[in-house]
Every structure is written in structure tokens, then in C-alpha cells.
Design an enzyme around this catalytic site. Structure first.
Site, mmCIF file in Angstrom:
data_model
loop_
_atom_site.group_PDB
_atom_site.id
_atom_site.type_symbol
_atom_site.label_atom_id
_atom_site.label_comp_id
_atom_site.label_asym_id
_atom_site.label_seq_id
_atom_site.Cartn_x
_atom_site.Cartn_y
_atom_site.Cartn_z
ATOM 1 N NE ARG A 108 -2.459 0.486 3.760
ATOM 2 C CZ ARG A 108 -1.820 1.248 4.642
ATOM 3 N NH1 ARG A 108 -1.271 2.617 4.741
ATOM 4 N NH2 ARG A 108 -1.273 0.727 5.703
ATOM 5 C CE1 TYR A 114 1.133 2.283 8.457
ATOM 6 C CE2 TYR A 114 0.128 4.109 9.735
ATOM 7 C CZ TYR A 114 0.320 3.006 8.588
ATOM 8 O OH TYR A 114 -0.559 3.220 7.641
ATOM 9 C CG HIS A 166 -6.043 1.603 6.622
ATOM 10 N ND1 HIS A 166 -6.006 0.328 6.035
ATOM 11 C CD2 HIS A 166 -7.370 1.569 7.032
ATOM 12 C CE1 HIS A 166 -7.160 -0.289 6.248
ATOM 13 N NE2 HIS A 166 -7.805 0.735 6.824
#
Length: 387
Positions: free
Chosen positions: A281, A294, A285
């Protein structure tokens, strides 16, 4: 057309190129655009594609168009025109390859990110925008397009797909090349949900004609894959009694070949398959997420070198199947489609609040009528008050 035959009950180990994860994966088109021709896994299964020049160009057109529409959606959300958007950036090959592998009679059950599969099923790209703008519930006819509604609840669509697939068998629509098959899409994070594991149990026991297509984009929102599993995801299938295989999810040819073979096995009565599309990705998200919190920038940069569109473009150029005029034409057509989509989104009428009652039940109900009347009266009480 894809070619692939498997031995019943086998769990095919995978090959793969230098960019493959530990354990390998099925890859037909390398990141630098080299077409490998065919790949034979250790159990003797061979995967390949046999496309015409125009079909190769069509796949490139699909990939570019889907990415451009997705980029327009992200821009619309940032400008306040959509409440939320789940981008597919980086996952175009997995979606277009598997989407084009579906036959007309096959049924797909998506999450909320399968915009590329939706496009391949011939659904007007405007449809999910009404959902994310909050003006409708997603509006397409699932039966007409053989593509179910978007599912927000993580993993629940795998149960819906399993039940549907069991029904396909009970209706006698399997056991031949013209039979029906089902595909269920989900992400790596969904594999930690009970619903997905229950779907595996039921599908395995009832030999359901279903393909579980997991887009492993490395993160379940902010949780990396190593926080979710101690083994590669495709290996989990063995515990449920059906094959699992990992593919290069950034390779549209491998995505097509393996999915088409798995669907044909399902429709011919050979039961489920789990496909793990190993991809990434590239964006957030959803538009409410901040991936910089993160993951590190160097990781993202390393995946850019595996871009699914760039490798198809390199292949077409190397094989002299397309030139700069073609690439420019595709970019311009995608741009115009995106601009048209933007205008259509901005022109969407805001529904009256009372319309929320319109499609709760197909024939209404006394309780619903009572609720509608109470809401209408309550809403009318604000007329003339400036609220």
C-alpha cells in the site's frame, strides 16, 4: 488466457525473482519489464498467459485509468468533497489482473478498496463515490454486475462469499468449464479476524467453489505483517485442507494467470484456493490515516522500484508493442475520464434526510412507516427557524 492445472490437495510452493520474499512467489513480469514466459511451481503446476498485443495494451490502459481515477478521488477527499477514501495506490496490478481473470458468470465480494475490480466488472466508476460522499449506499446492481456491495466491516464479506459459493454448488452450477465460481477480496489484516477463519473452515469442509484473494499490502492499518502472523499467509490454507499460493501482487500477468486457474479449478469442482497477492500500500490506509507514523520513507521508496504500471510500460516498450504516442494517448484519456468524474461527483444532489427510510425493506413495514412519519414531523418543526 491463463493456463494452470494443479494436483488435488497440493499446496504449491512458489518460485520468484530476486525481489521475491523468503519462500518466493509466482512472477511472470519482473520489475524491469522482462516477461518470463511461464513459471512451473514445485508441484508441477505451470502458469502462463497467452495474450494478444492489444490485450497487453489493454491491461496497461486499465492500470493507468484505475490509478488516475483513484488519484482524483484522493484529491476530492482532501478538498472536502468526499467524507473518506480508501486508496488502491500500489495495488492496481492485483486488482486489474484478478478482475480481468473473472468470467462473466463469476461473483465477486469486495472490501471497500476494490475500485480496480469494480472498474473491470464494467461498473460506472461514479458508483463508489456516492457511497464515500454520503449521498447513497453505493447504488450498483450486484446481480447485474456480479459484484457485491462494498463491505466496511473487516472480513465479513468472506462469510457472505462462502455462503454464496455453497449455494452455487447446491444449485448444481459447478462441475464444468461453464460453471460458476466466487472470489472474495480481503487484506492481510482481515486474516486475523474470526470471520475469515470461519470462512476457510466452511469452504474447505463443503468444497465450496471460491477463491480467497488476500491483498497482502504489508500493513493492517498501522500493524505490520510480522505482528499478525508467524508464517506466510498462503501457508495457512493447508490447515484448512485446500491449496494456497503466493503471487507477485505487483505483477498483473501473474495476478491474472493464477486467479484464472484458481477460479477454473473452483468451477470444475476442485474447491477453494487461497491466493496471497504480495504487494504494498503506497499511500495511507484511508484518507484519515497518517502512514508516516508507523513506516519509514526508505521502505516506500524501495517499493516504488516495483511499481506495477512501470513494469508493464517497460515491457510494452521493450517488445515494441507501444510507443510514446500510445502512452500519451492513454494518459490523456485517463485524465479526461477523471475530470469528467470530478464534475459528476460535484453535481451529485444532496438527498433529503427522509430518504434514509426508502430502501430499508423492499415493501416497507408499519413500524418503518411510523418512524418515517415521526421523523418527517420532527424535521418539519425546524422549518423557518434557520436550522
Amino acid at each position: 488466457m491463463a493456463k494452470g492445472e494443479r494436483k488435488a490437495g497440493a499446496v504449491p510452493p512458489s518460485g520468484g525473482g530476486a525481489d521475491a520474499p523468503a519462500g518466493g512467489f509466482v512472477q511472470l513480469l519482473t520489475p524491469d519489464g522482462e516477461h518470463l514466459g511461464s513459471v512451473t511451481t514445485a508441484d508441477g503446476t505451470t502458469y502462463s498467459v497467452d495474450f494478444t498485443d492489444e490485450e497487453y495494451r489493454g491491461l496497461y490502459r486499465d492500470l493507468v485509468t484505475v490509478r488516475r481515477l483513484d488519484a482524483e478521488a484522493t484529491a476530492l477527499q482532501r478538498q472536502g468533497e468526499l467524507g473518506l477514501w480508501a486508496s488502491l495506490l500500489g495495488q492496481e496490478a492485483a486488482q486489474v489482473g484478478s478482475g480481468r481473470a473473472l468470467r462473466p458468470q463469476d461473483m465477486a465480494f469486495p472490501t471497500y478498496r476494490e475500485h480496480g475490480v469494480l472498474y473491470c466488472r464494467g461498473i460506472d466508476p461514479i458508483m463508489p463515490f456516492g457511497l464515500f460522499r454520503g449521498v447513497d449506499q453505493g447504488g450498483w446492481d450486484a446481480n447485474e454486475h456480479k459484484f457485491n456491495s462494498y463491505t466496511i466491516v473487516i472480513g465479513s464479506q468472506t462469510l457472505h462469499a462462502t455462503g454464496y459459493a455453497m449455494g452455487v454448488t447446491m444449485d448444481g452450477k459447478t462441475g464444468s468449464p461453464d460453471g460458476e465460481a466466487v472470489i472474495a477480496y480481503f487484506g492481510d489484516g482481515a486474516t486475523s479476524q474470526g470471520e475469515v477463519n470461519e470462512s476457510f473452515v466452511w469452504s474447505g469442509v463443503f468444497n465450496a467453489p471460491i477463491v480467497f484473494f488476500c491483498q497482502n499490502n504489508q500493513y493492517a492499518i498501522s500493524e505490520p505483517l510480522e505482528r499478525q502472523t508467524r508464517i506466510p499467509l498462503y501457508n495457512r490454507a493447508a490447515g484448512y485442507g485446500f491449496p494456497g499460493i503466493r503471487i507477485d501482487g505487483n505483477d498483473v500477468l501473474a495476478s491474472y494467470a493464477v486467479t484464472r486457474a484458481a477460479l477454473d479449478n473452483a468451477r470444475n469442482g476442485q474447491g477453494p484456493t487461497l491466493i496471497e497477492a504480495y504487494t504494498y500500500r503506497m499511500g495511507a490506509h484511508t484518507s484519515s490515516d497518517d502512514p508516516t507514523r508507523y513506516r519509514i520513507a526508505s521502505e516506500v521508496e524501495s517499493w516504488k522500484a516495483k511499481d506495477p504500471i512501470a513494469r508493464v510500460k517497460a515491457f510494452l516498450a521493450k517488445q515494441k508493442l507501444a510507443d510514446d504516442d500510445f502512452f500519451g494517448e492513454v494518459d490523456e484519456a485517463a485524465k479526461q475520464l477523471a475530470l469528467d468524474l470530478r464534475e459528476r461527483v460535484l453535481a451529485m444532489p444532496d438527498p433529503q434526510p427522509v430518504t434514509m427510510f426508502d430502501h430499508v425493506y423492499p415493501s416497507g413495514s408499519p413500524e418503518l412507516d411510523e418512524q418515517r412519519a415521526a421523523f418527517t414531523e420532527y424535521h418539519a418543526s425546524f422549518e423557518g427557524s434557520g436550522h
